[in-house]
Enzyme design. Sequence first.
Site, short mmCIF file in Angstrom:
data_model
loop_
_atom_site.label_atom_id
_atom_site.label_comp_id
_atom_site.label_asym_id
_atom_site.label_seq_id
_atom_site.Cartn_x
_atom_site.Cartn_y
_atom_site.Cartn_z
N ASP A 1 -6.82 54.91 81.10
CA ASP A 1 -5.69 55.06 80.19
C ASP A 1 -6.27 55.23 78.78
OD1 ASP A 1 -3.12 55.26 79.21
OD2 ASP A 1 -2.39 53.50 80.28
N GLU B 1 13.57 51.67 73.96
CA GLU B 1 12.78 51.21 75.11
C GLU B 1 11.75 52.29 75.40
OE1 GLU B 1 15.00 50.69 78.72
OE2 GLU B 1 16.07 52.57 78.55
#
Length: 697
Positions: free
Chosen positions: A238, A446
């Site tokens: 990542d 979100e």
Amino acid sequence: MNREEAKKKAEALVAQMTVEEKASQLKYDAPAIKRLGIPAYNWWGEAIHGVARAGQATVFPQAIGLGATFDTELIEQVADAAATEARAKYNAFSRLGDRDIYKGLTMWAPNVNIFRDPRWGRGHETYGEDPYLTGSMGAAFVRGLQGSGKTMKAAACAKHFAVHSGPEALRHEFDAQATKKDMEETYLPAFEALVKEAGVEAVMGAYNRVIGEPCCASPALQEKLRGEWGFQGHFVSDCWAIKDFHEHHMVTSTAKESAALAVNNGCDLNCGNTYLHILKAYQDGLVTEETITQAAVRLFTTRFLLGLFDGSEYDSIPYTEVESPKHLRLAQQAALESMVLLKNNGILPLKKESLHTIGIIGPNADSRASLVGNYHGTASRYRTLQEGVQDYVGEDIRVLTSRGCHLFKDREENLAQAGDRLSEALSVAANSDVVLLCLGLDESMEGEQGDTGNSYASGDKQDLLLPAVQRELMECLAKTGKPVILCMFSGSDLDLSFARDHFDAILQMWYPGCEGGRAAARILFGEVSPSGKLPLTFYESLDELPAFTDYSMKGRTYRYLEGTAQYPFGYGLTYGSVSVTEAKAAGTKADFHLEVTAKNTGKMDTGEVIQVYLSGQDTACGTRNPSLCAFTRIFLKAGETKTFTISVPKKAFTVVDEEGRRIDGGNHFRLYVGCSQPDAKSVELTGIAPLILSVAF
């Protein structure tokens, strides 16, 4: 070209490189090696619901909405469309010498993490909370993206491996402590499915540690991935996760040590810049040239599989495939299948002939942001719900509109008093026959840490409540006495108790993509029946859940829920009335299937999702509640009866013990076949109970 041929070509090419050149290719922004005719390549691409961050593209519903379709054929088509557009862009841009970020053919999608806690901001990037649903939808996505041609159409990537689902604020330092049982039963199955069933080309490591080991340098995870599952592709970190080793996890002291730890433990590609230190690690004896060579060969194998050196049958895909009419029709179909009708007291579908004025109220009524979620492309045209309804009714019905409130601030205009749009909203309601109230969230509230400037903490939600201004708007409209249909735009569970008690209908929209408003209008006016199902549990409150940082599955998701859901996993109403009238079981555990008959006794044609749940009777090692083990999407006309076959995978008849061993689940099982879970709440809400079959082997 098969993998063995591609690997041999990669080995021959890498053998001509110096160690410095090999090391240079292990970063996501790999430079050109002109003397060998190797162009620059940027590995970073995004496509969880259409090609993202690369300009114009078809914006499909966010992944959680795709999960709500329970339609593997549809999601494979969506992924194929994304791959087509990625190829179209790559073909056009690379001819112009543009090999920038987001413009390659290696797509870091899908996200098959388990949405275990409704607070997690990135949960809407996933297919929900169930391992079997996630694995099935994810595998279909991989097949669609990679294609079945002589070369791969685009390369898929299973992320984030493994045990990753918040909190976002702690992800760079967090050590997820999952039991062996939860690992094998919940957190790993979807990744296994993508590797073994779909042949996913890449796997991305997560930021966090798992039981002490950083995911991007974990011997245990690599043994599972490459040893037990036989993964042959490449592994990518990542983004900037490897620098976390020395800056946050504190498992190394320097960038050089972090680079060595990662590449020595199977991380071939660095999204970030820590692999700039690999040569220093090599010079100091921390990394061998053989290890660097192995990583480079894996990466060039992928590039050869994509036909980036020898040509591909996809090289002729023209730029005009981007956001083509065919893809836009598919986006609308996906939106239609994704929307979940949670409540309907009979007000839906709306009837044009009985309406004179419709009020459309709410901060998400005319919001493009509420259509797209995160990791999205740029549509050439967005159909918001307000626009969709206006276009649908034309001049036949007057449409009055008001934002009613800001998404989360207490006023729309800075110089105004708090609640400055309430009087307008109430005036609209007073003059309307029915109100469409459009509330919820968007990617600013979100999402991913650092990827959004939201009003909450690092992308996660603090609770299940709508912002206070939206709750005030709901309360004011409830007092008007006018019929209200709540259209909820969100990627996760929000408390709908007030709407359940005061409003006439609730339609969960998710983030429905560029065609969302057009699809919503067709559903609201009954041209198409809603048919989506919840891919996650809507809880009554957070009080019944463990702490966000607790990765135990106890009390989490429908499989381990101890209380009663507000709206259960697998639930969703239609305008028809479908029930399973007969189910016959046949076969062995290794080849088991059901012959199911379903009938639509309602007055409208509808799509429906037949769901099969299983519980074992011979063991205490299973999940607390019956688990989804098979599903299929069907379509029934009013009054129609159909019989079809559903296969149940042999893995469904196994259980996982406390040591993480997958073992035989015994010989006696109970199967529940219907249009929902067999729980009491689902039966109460739908009025129909699944059929129960007892099966003995």
